[in-house]
Write an enzyme that holds these catalytic residues in place. Structure first.
Site, PDB file in Angstrom:
ATOM      1  N   MET A  13      38.424  27.965 -37.565  1.00  0.00           N
ATOM      2  CA  MET A  13      38.540  29.286 -36.911  1.00  0.00           C
ATOM      3  C   MET A  13      39.143  30.290 -37.897  1.00  0.00           C
ATOM      4  O   MET A  13      40.110  29.965 -38.591  1.00  0.00           O
ATOM      5  CB  MET A  13      39.462  29.208 -35.690  1.00  0.00           C
ATOM      6  CG  MET A  13      38.871  28.467 -34.516  1.00  0.00           C
ATOM      7  SD  MET A  13      39.874  28.673 -33.034  1.00  0.00           S
ATOM      8  CE  MET A  13      41.297  27.685 -33.413  1.00  0.00           C
ATOM      9  N   CYS A  15      39.152  33.970 -36.877  1.00  0.00           N
ATOM     10  CA  CYS A  15      39.427  35.256 -36.236  1.00  0.00           C
ATOM     11  C   CYS A  15      39.412  35.111 -34.712  1.00  0.00           C
ATOM     12  O   CYS A  15      39.122  34.045 -34.175  1.00  0.00           O
ATOM     13  CB  CYS A  15      38.379  36.290 -36.648  1.00  0.00           C
ATOM     14  SG  CYS A  15      36.744  35.809 -36.128  1.00  0.00           S
ATOM     15  N   CYS A  18      36.225  33.808 -33.175  1.00  0.00           N
ATOM     16  CA  CYS A  18      36.081  32.341 -33.166  1.00  0.00           C
ATOM     17  C   CYS A  18      36.791  31.796 -31.930  1.00  0.00           C
ATOM     18  O   CYS A  18      36.264  30.942 -31.204  1.00  0.00           O
ATOM     19  CB  CYS A  18      36.717  31.720 -34.412  1.00  0.00           C
ATOM     20  SG  CYS A  18      35.982  32.269 -35.941  1.00  0.00           S
ATOM     21  N   CYS A 141      12.490  45.251 -37.807  1.00  0.00           N
ATOM     22  CA  CYS A 141      13.368  46.428 -37.807  1.00  0.00           C
ATOM     23  C   CYS A 141      14.000  46.661 -39.167  1.00  0.00           C
ATOM     24  O   CYS A 141      13.886  47.738 -39.743  1.00  0.00           O
ATOM     25  CB  CYS A 141      14.433  46.280 -36.714  1.00  0.00           C
ATOM     26  SG  CYS A 141      15.504  47.704 -36.599  1.00  0.00           S
ATOM     27  N   CYS A 146      12.559  50.145 -38.334  1.00  0.00           N
ATOM     28  CA  CYS A 146      13.572  51.190 -38.113  1.00  0.00           C
ATOM     29  C   CYS A 146      14.258  51.629 -39.412  1.00  0.00           C
ATOM     30  O   CYS A 146      14.320  52.826 -39.726  1.00  0.00           O
ATOM     31  CB  CYS A 146      14.681  50.708 -37.167  1.00  0.00           C
ATOM     32  SG  CYS A 146      14.222  49.443 -35.987  1.00  0.00           S
ATOM     33  N   CYS A 581      30.316  79.151 -23.608  1.00  0.00           N
ATOM     34  CA  CYS A 581      30.934  77.923 -23.072  1.00  0.00           C
ATOM     35  C   CYS A 581      31.446  78.065 -21.638  1.00  0.00           C
ATOM     36  O   CYS A 581      32.305  77.294 -21.216  1.00  0.00           O
ATOM     37  CB  CYS A 581      32.014  77.365 -23.988  1.00  0.00           C
ATOM     38  SG  CYS A 581      33.516  78.317 -24.104  1.00  0.00           S
TER      39      CYS A 581
HETATM   40  C1  LIG Z   1       7.557  51.641 -38.577  1.00  0.00           C
HETATM   41  C2  LIG Z   1       8.415  51.201 -37.428  1.00  0.00           C
HETATM   42  C3  LIG Z   1       9.538  51.929 -37.083  1.00  0.00           C
HETATM   43  C4  LIG Z   1      10.355  51.509 -36.035  1.00  0.00           C
HETATM   44  N1  LIG Z   1      11.460  52.248 -35.727  1.00  0.00           N
HETATM   45  C5  LIG Z   1      12.268  51.859 -34.715  1.00  0.00           C
HETATM   46  C6  LIG Z   1      13.444  52.580 -34.407  1.00  0.00           C
HETATM   47  O1  LIG Z   1      13.765  53.576 -35.052  1.00  0.00           O
HETATM   48  N2  LIG Z   1      14.216  52.156 -33.384  1.00  0.00           N
HETATM   49  C7  LIG Z   1      13.889  51.043 -32.661  1.00  0.00           C
HETATM   50  O2  LIG Z   1      14.625  50.682 -31.738  1.00  0.00           O
HETATM   51  N3  LIG Z   1      12.771  50.327 -32.935  1.00  0.00           N
HETATM   52  C8  LIG Z   1      11.953  50.711 -33.947  1.00  0.00           C
HETATM   53  N4  LIG Z   1      10.848  49.975 -34.240  1.00  0.00           N
HETATM   54  C9  LIG Z   1      10.522  48.795 -33.401  1.00  0.00           C
HETATM   55  C10 LIG Z   1      11.404  47.591 -33.786  1.00  0.00           C
HETATM   56  O3  LIG Z   1      11.291  47.365 -35.160  1.00  0.00           O
HETATM   57  C11 LIG Z   1      10.958  46.378 -32.987  1.00  0.00           C
HETATM   58  O4  LIG Z   1      11.019  46.682 -31.610  1.00  0.00           O
HETATM   59  C12 LIG Z   1      11.826  45.153 -33.237  1.00  0.00           C
HETATM   60  O5  LIG Z   1      11.973  44.917 -34.605  1.00  0.00           O
HETATM   61  C13 LIG Z   1      11.222  43.924 -32.550  1.00  0.00           C
HETATM   62  O6  LIG Z   1      12.046  42.809 -32.765  1.00  0.00           O
HETATM   63  P1  LIG Z   1      11.532  41.335 -32.405  1.00  0.00           P
HETATM   64  O7  LIG Z   1      12.691  40.430 -32.621  1.00  0.00           O
HETATM   65  O8  LIG Z   1      10.869  41.318 -31.099  1.00  0.00           O
HETATM   66  O9  LIG Z   1      10.388  40.996 -33.459  1.00  0.00           O
HETATM   67  P2  LIG Z   1      10.388  41.053 -35.045  1.00  0.00           P
HETATM   68  O10 LIG Z   1      11.512  41.835 -35.585  1.00  0.00           O
HETATM   69  O11 LIG Z   1       9.010  41.453 -35.435  1.00  0.00           O
HETATM   70  O12 LIG Z   1      10.662  39.532 -35.482  1.00  0.00           O
HETATM   71  C14 LIG Z   1       9.714  38.523 -35.320  1.00  0.00           C
HETATM   72  C15 LIG Z   1       9.903  37.504 -36.437  1.00  0.00           C
HETATM   73  O13 LIG Z   1       9.201  36.301 -36.087  1.00  0.00           O
HETATM   74  C16 LIG Z   1       8.642  35.762 -37.268  1.00  0.00           C
HETATM   75  N5  LIG Z   1       7.535  34.878 -36.861  1.00  0.00           N
HETATM   76  C17 LIG Z   1       6.351  35.239 -36.287  1.00  0.00           C
HETATM   77  N6  LIG Z   1       5.608  34.128 -36.021  1.00  0.00           N
HETATM   78  C18 LIG Z   1       6.342  33.065 -36.437  1.00  0.00           C
HETATM   79  C19 LIG Z   1       6.121  31.646 -36.432  1.00  0.00           C
HETATM   80  N7  LIG Z   1       5.013  31.112 -35.909  1.00  0.00           N
HETATM   81  N8  LIG Z   1       7.085  30.842 -36.951  1.00  0.00           N
HETATM   82  C20 LIG Z   1       8.242  31.368 -37.448  1.00  0.00           C
HETATM   83  N9  LIG Z   1       8.497  32.699 -37.476  1.00  0.00           N
HETATM   84  C21 LIG Z   1       7.563  33.526 -36.972  1.00  0.00           C
HETATM   85  C22 LIG Z   1       8.170  36.993 -38.034  1.00  0.00           C
HETATM   86  O14 LIG Z   1       8.025  36.701 -39.411  1.00  0.00           O
HETATM   87  C23 LIG Z   1       9.333  37.977 -37.770  1.00  0.00           C
HETATM   88  O15 LIG Z   1      10.319  37.884 -38.768  1.00  0.00           O
HETATM   89  C24 LIG Z   1      10.021  50.347 -35.302  1.00  0.00           C
HETATM   90  C25 LIG Z   1       8.879  49.598 -35.657  1.00  0.00           C
HETATM   91  C26 LIG Z   1       8.086  50.012 -36.696  1.00  0.00           C
HETATM   92  C27 LIG Z   1       6.871  49.193 -37.069  1.00  0.00           C
END
Ligand SMILES: Cc1cc2nc3c(=O)[nH]c(=O)nc-3n(C[C@H](O)[C@H](O)[C@H](O)COP(=O)(O)OP(=O)(O)OC[C@H]3O[C@@H](n4cnc5c(N)ncnc54)[C@H](O)[C@@H]3O)c2cc1C
Length: 582
Positions: A13, A15, A18, A141, A146, A581
């Site tokens: 542990m 912190c 933990c 993300c 993001c 205001c």
């Molecule tokens: C250009 C862009 C800008 C965005 N901007 C924003 C924003 O500003 N704010 C916001 O809230 N959201 C934003 N989003 C949306 C956000 O990124 C997603 O909603 C979020 O990342 C989804 O998370 P997730 O865990 O569902 O999937 P993901 O983050 O896509 O993670 C899925 C993971 O699973 C892995 N995987 C897939 N299949 C398998 C397999 N069979 N075996 C092992 N691993 C596998 C992939 O490699 C990936 O790493 C943006 C998206 C894009 C494309």
């Protein structure tokens, strides 16, 4: 045997967090009435209301990722049938994990926002967890969503601000080093992937990270779920009591004749361009297309948006779509809504997009084409048939409100379930799924073990254009469609003192309220920092506040957030007749 204390010496542990994890893990053991954990002393005092084997407590601590041994027991306690997870002691005094016929309590596929949040939740509840990744750690993300997009948007806004100046400050022509901008974005991504994913996962000894592509072999619905990771014929096989599918989505392109041959960009490749094109066609007027389109436009690229729907951001309130279109045009973007792309081809160095608008047909031409037309679920080759996990008609994984799929031992969360595509929704879904998966492993059910539901009743939306678009709750049209009698107040940003001093009066705040109850049903904003207003807006909608509640709450003067108060006042008074205001 009732009312005794068992003291454990706990190693590892560092912190208060933990201590909290271990307390939670111990208090979930049937028969434990309370646990006091002191991380500085490395001790846990466990009050047991009934007979509990010390080995059961030690297993619970180990499952939370720490080491434990008995320091003292106030009274001898015997293992009982009520604690079948008790681990047998090895001859050297170490204890085996009572994993039964499974390697893990929860196996998570995907390390994105949903998967990572789920792993932290499950390990905090005493689970033995593994998280599998076939691509880049951290998912969309941090790597391609993001973080990189918002960093490029920020860079573009600094560049444009310099070219526009401020009263008394002359505009200038800053030197643009595009590859420097991209390198800085890449190093931010690398840093955050390390600090927010790699280091965080490594800090939980109870979470194993497994690299490779996961695929279901079978099981579940009462027996361990079997998953292979790696090549189909040479994969490593794991058995898990519960599995979470958090595999996210990928960019999708419409089946447009000729598209494959023109080498179109998607959001990921567009953010990696080493040179800026002179001109860019963007197929799609949703959040990603507008954010990236405007970013490139601000760096001097001639950008044309082609959108099939009648307006940009078609899910937003109509007034919002009209407002943002006006500001994007003012930033130099050419916009064609109600325009359907029908074919693409390359002519010498350019991409030509053939499109129709009603009965008219025409072409758009640019150096590059970015397709931002939506995303599709990563469900291919997952072996979902082997475990009977059903998909929705749109190809996303079907889940109920507790994030359970059609296989009772398999949960799913995040973008792959087709919910609102935001990382905060994905993370919340991951937490709910992991909590429910772990609760369903509990030996005895208590009221605390009732499955939790993902609450999507109030989801704030933000599109990071300039000005930004933020919304939460019902649009005016939707509220009317649902049968509400509504009142609407629209505030122009030139009524907001902060906007005036900042010299940026672009945008509106629109509030929709139910006439009978006065409750706010929807809040919509186009404003330089509309996203920052959405936390308060979401609270107002979620907790059923009225416009009077918001108008009657002190909002600090000369903040953008004051625009919410002013918009709420607009239901009952003429704001142009108010002093500063008031
Ligand atoms: C250009 C862009 C800008 C965005 N901007 C924003 C924003 O500003 N704010 C916001 O809230 N959201 C934003 N989003 C949306 C956000 O990124 C997603 O909603 C979020 O990342 C989804 O998370 P997730 O865990 O569902 O999937 P993901 O983050 O896509 O993670 C899925 C993971 O699973 C892995 N995987 C897939 N299949 C398998 C397999 N069979 N075996 C092992 N691993 C596998 C992939 O490699 C990936 O790493 C943006 C998206 C894009 C494309």
């Amino acid at each position: 045997m009732a009312g005794s204390t068992i003291e454990l010496r706990v190693g590892g542990m560092t912190c208060l967090d933990c201590a909290r994890h271990i307390t939670q893990a111990l208090e979930r053991v049937p028969g434990v009435s309370s646990a006091r954990v002191n991380y500085r002393a490395g001790m846990a005092e466990v009050e047991v209301a009934q007979s509990v084997a010390p080995a059961t407590l030690i297993t619970a601590v180990e499952r939370a990722g720490y080491k434990a041994r008995v320091a003292s027991a106030e009274a001898p306690v015997e293992p009982t049938a009520a604690s079948p997870r008790a681990a047998p002691a090895e001859p050297n005094g170490e204890l085996l994990l009572a994993a039964g016929d499974a390697d893990f309590d929860l196996l998570i596929i995907g390390t994105g926002g949903a998967g990572a949040a789920a792993a932290i939740q499950a390990v905090g509840m005493g689970g033995k967890v593994a998280i599998i990744e076939s691509g880049t750690l951290g998912g969309t993300c941090v790597n391609v969503g993001c973080i990189p997009s918002k960093n490029l948007i920020e860079a573009a806004s600094h560049y444009q601000a310099a070219t526009r100046g401020f009263p008394g400050i002359a505009p200038c022509s800053p030197t643009l080093d595009w590859s420097g901008v991209v390198e800085s974005k890449n190093s931010l991504v690398t840093k955050l992937r390390q600090s927010k994913y790699a280091d965080v996962i490594a800090s939980y000894p109870g979470v194993a990270l497994i690299e490779g592509r996961a695929r279901f072999v079978g099981g579940g619905n009462g027996s361990p779920v079997v998953v292979t990771v790696g090549k189909e014929d040479r994969g490593q096989t794991y058995r898990a009591r519960k599995v979470l599918i958090a595999t996210g989505t990928r960019s999708w392109a419409p089946p447009l004749p000729g598209l494959d041959a023109v080498g179109a960009l998607d959001s990921t490749s567009a953010m990696k361009l080493t040179e800026l094109p002179a001109s860019l066609l963007v197929l799609g007027g949703g959040a990603v297309g507008l954010e990236l389109g405007q970013t490139f436009a601000r760096f001097g690229v001639k950008v044309t948006i082609v959108e099939v729907a009648a307006r940009l951001l078609p899910l937003e309130d109509e007034s919002v779509s009209a407002e943002i279109e006006e500001h994007l045009r003012a930033d130099g973007l050419e916009i064609h809504t109600g325009t359907e792309a029908i074919r693409a081809e390359r002519q010498r160095d350019d991409v030509v997009l053939h499109a129709k608008q009603g009965s008219l047909e025409g072409t758009f031409c640019a150096e590059s084409l970015l397709v931002a037309a939506g995303r599709r679920a990563n469900t291919d080759n997952l072996g979902l048939d082997a475990v009977g996990v059903a998909l929705t008609s749109r190809g996303f994984i079907e889940v109920d409100a507790t994030m359970r799929t059609s296989n009772a031992d398999i949960f799913s969360a995040g973008d792959v379930t087709g919910g609102p595509g935001y990382v905060y929704v994905a993370a919340d879904g991951g937490r709910v799924a992991a909590e429910n998966a772990m609760k369903s492993l509990a030996l005895t059910g208590t009221s605390r073990d009732d499955a939790r539901e993902l609450d999507l009743s109030t989801v704030p939306n933000v599109t990071f254009t300039s000005p930004q678009v933020g919304s939460v709750g019902l649009t005016e049209a939707k509220a009317r469609e649902l049968g509400h009698h509504v009142q609407v107040a629209v505030l122009k940003m030139d009524q907001v003192p902060r906007a005036l001093v900042s010299g940026d009066t672009r945008g509106i705040v629109k509030m929709v309220a139910d006439t009978a109850s006065g409750k706010l049903l929807g809040i919509h904003a186009v404003a330089p920092v509309a996203g920052e207003l959405m936390g308060e807006a979401a609270m107002a909608i979620r907790f059923g506040l009225t416009a009077r509640d918001v108008a009657g709450t002190l909002h600090p003067y000369l903040t953008w957030a004051e625009s919410l108060k002013l918009a709420a006042q607009g239901f009952t008074m003429d704001l142009s007749k108010l002093s500063c205001c008031a």
